[in-house]
Enzyme design. Sequence first.
Site, PDB file in Angstrom:
ATOM      1  N   ASP A   1      22.750   2.024 -35.507  1.00  0.00           N
ATOM      2  CA  ASP A   1      21.958   1.224 -36.435  1.00  0.00           C
ATOM      3  C   ASP A   1      22.834   0.147 -37.075  1.00  0.00           C
ATOM      4  OD1 ASP A   1      19.355   1.340 -38.429  1.00  0.00           O
ATOM      5  OD2 ASP A   1      21.191   0.838 -39.517  1.00  0.00           O
TER       6      ASP A   1
ATOM      7  N   TYR B   1      24.873  -7.006 -42.008  1.00  0.00           N
ATOM      8  CA  TYR B   1      26.181  -6.318 -41.979  1.00  0.00           C
ATOM      9  C   TYR B   1      27.281  -7.175 -41.354  1.00  0.00           C
ATOM     10  CZ  TYR B   1      22.974  -2.323 -42.520  1.00  0.00           C
ATOM     11  OH  TYR B   1      21.976  -1.472 -42.921  1.00  0.00           O
TER      12      TYR B   1
ATOM     13  N   LYS C   1      18.016  -5.504 -37.764  1.00  0.00           N
ATOM     14  CA  LYS C   1      17.086  -5.760 -38.867  1.00  0.00           C
ATOM     15  C   LYS C   1      16.970  -7.251 -39.175  1.00  0.00           C
ATOM     16  CE  LYS C   1      18.584  -1.357 -40.889  1.00  0.00           C
ATOM     17  NZ  LYS C   1      19.969  -1.219 -40.476  1.00  0.00           N
TER      18      LYS C   1
ATOM     19  N   HIS D   1      14.067  -5.807 -42.900  1.00  0.00           N
ATOM     20  CA  HIS D   1      15.088  -5.126 -43.703  1.00  0.00           C
ATOM     21  C   HIS D   1      14.599  -4.780 -45.118  1.00  0.00           C
ATOM     22  CE1 HIS D   1      19.751  -4.771 -43.861  1.00  0.00           C
ATOM     23  NE2 HIS D   1      19.180  -3.826 -44.574  1.00  0.00           N
TER      24      HIS D   1
ATOM     25  N   TYR E   1      18.371   6.471 -44.617  1.00  0.00           N
ATOM     26  CA  TYR E   1      19.733   5.946 -44.813  1.00  0.00           C
ATOM     27  C   TYR E   1      20.243   6.474 -46.147  1.00  0.00           C
ATOM     28  CZ  TYR E   1      18.115   2.124 -47.994  1.00  0.00           C
ATOM     29  OH  TYR E   1      17.582   1.397 -49.032  1.00  0.00           O
TER      30      TYR E   1
ATOM     31  N   GLY F   1      24.214  10.716 -49.596  1.00  0.00           N
ATOM     32  CA  GLY F   1      24.438  10.220 -50.942  1.00  0.00           C
ATOM     33  C   GLY F   1      24.768   8.760 -50.794  1.00  0.00           C
TER      34      GLY F   1
ATOM     35  N   ASN G   1      35.158   7.360 -40.598  1.00  0.00           N
ATOM     36  CA  ASN G   1      36.255   8.311 -40.466  1.00  0.00           C
ATOM     37  C   ASN G   1      36.017   9.133 -39.194  1.00  0.00           C
ATOM     38  OD1 ASN G   1      37.306  11.030 -40.644  1.00  0.00           O
ATOM     39  ND2 ASN G   1      37.847  10.613 -42.772  1.00  0.00           N
ATOM     40  N   LYS G   2      36.945   9.033 -38.233  1.00  0.00           N
ATOM     41  CA  LYS G   2      36.723   9.647 -36.916  1.00  0.00           C
ATOM     42  C   LYS G   2      36.512  11.150 -36.987  1.00  0.00           C
ATOM     43  CE  LYS G   2      38.647   6.160 -33.841  1.00  0.00           C
ATOM     44  NZ  LYS G   2      39.618   5.824 -32.810  1.00  0.00           N
TER      45      LYS G   2
ATOM     46  N   ILE H   1      32.987  11.612 -38.122  1.00  0.00           N
ATOM     47  CA  ILE H   1      32.027  11.184 -37.092  1.00  0.00           C
ATOM     48  C   ILE H   1      31.865  12.318 -36.073  1.00  0.00           C
ATOM     49  CG2 ILE H   1      31.632   9.567 -35.169  1.00  0.00           C
ATOM     50  CD1 ILE H   1      33.117   7.433 -36.854  1.00  0.00           C
TER      51      ILE H   1
END
Length: 323
Positions: free
Chosen positions: A50, A55, A84, A117, A216, A220, A273-274, A277
């Site tokens: 996404d 972005y 979007k 969007h 989305y 948090g 952060n791998k 992920i």
Amino acid sequence: MDPKGQRVKLNDGHFIPVLGFGTAESKEVLKSEALEVTKFAIEVGFRHVDSAHLYQNEEQVGQAIRSKIADGTVKREDIFYTSKLWCTFLRPELVRPALEKSLKNLQLDYVDLYIIHFPLAMKPGEEFFPKDENGKLIVDSVDLCHTWEALEKCKDAGLTKSIGVSNFNHKQLEKILNKPGLKYKPVCNQVECHPYLNQSKLLDFCKSHDIVLVAYGALGSQRIKGWVNLNHPVLLEDPVLCAIAKKHKQTPALVVLRYQIQRGVVVLAKSYNKKRIKENIKVFDFELSLDDMKAIDGLNRNIRYYEFLIGVSHPEYPFSEEY
């Protein structure tokens, strides 16, 4: 487990993977990082990506997708990509050029999903947030039904497989659903959704119209200054979530992602952060009990992290409605 099997059917017959990789980031993050982490997300099994014109990373995200196609990890049809339409392009004649610009940046022939969007039309131009000399947002008056008709034409032209909306309240959705001559219903409404803002009324409304809710901010939020209300409590530190996570030997992040999937919500996991992920893809390895789900439902307190206050004076500001 390959999450490719974990998909939901949209009201136009296409399928969307229930777990998506979100690429929105604060501007501090290098664009090259978007390339790296998107490639990594596809390598560990994410098939739903996404992004958005806003972005400013579609070039890198597109490059990541194409490189994973080139090396044989995936085929184009394995990847579900969402872009979007930004608020300064809501005039009907600007819709297709905006999508074509995204496709050019991505170097892809089509996107899988193209969504509005925000329902807030702003003055067209180069600025993402056009403001007058007093710093007030310059709004544009556009009938969103006309914007929607332009999206329908993009679908007919094969530039996008599916079309939907984001950050719409139920009244704004109803306006499109009740539009005379409606050709395609929105397949989804992408909104902030997590245990502190569980959107149960909007979810019920969407389900009753065969519209998928996409969450989305599901973890948090990554405390992005200027976008997020930093006074709110940190969701993933919630004691109830931590206790459920401990019981299942999972992380609180996985518990909140799993919660959404079990209630029929498509969920975006956003991390650069791998390690995280790789962890987030494990959402299919366990199940929450009915009691767990009830306990998490009980955490709802209508806390919105992304209030989008810059748009609050806009006549179409969506978050003044209850849902």
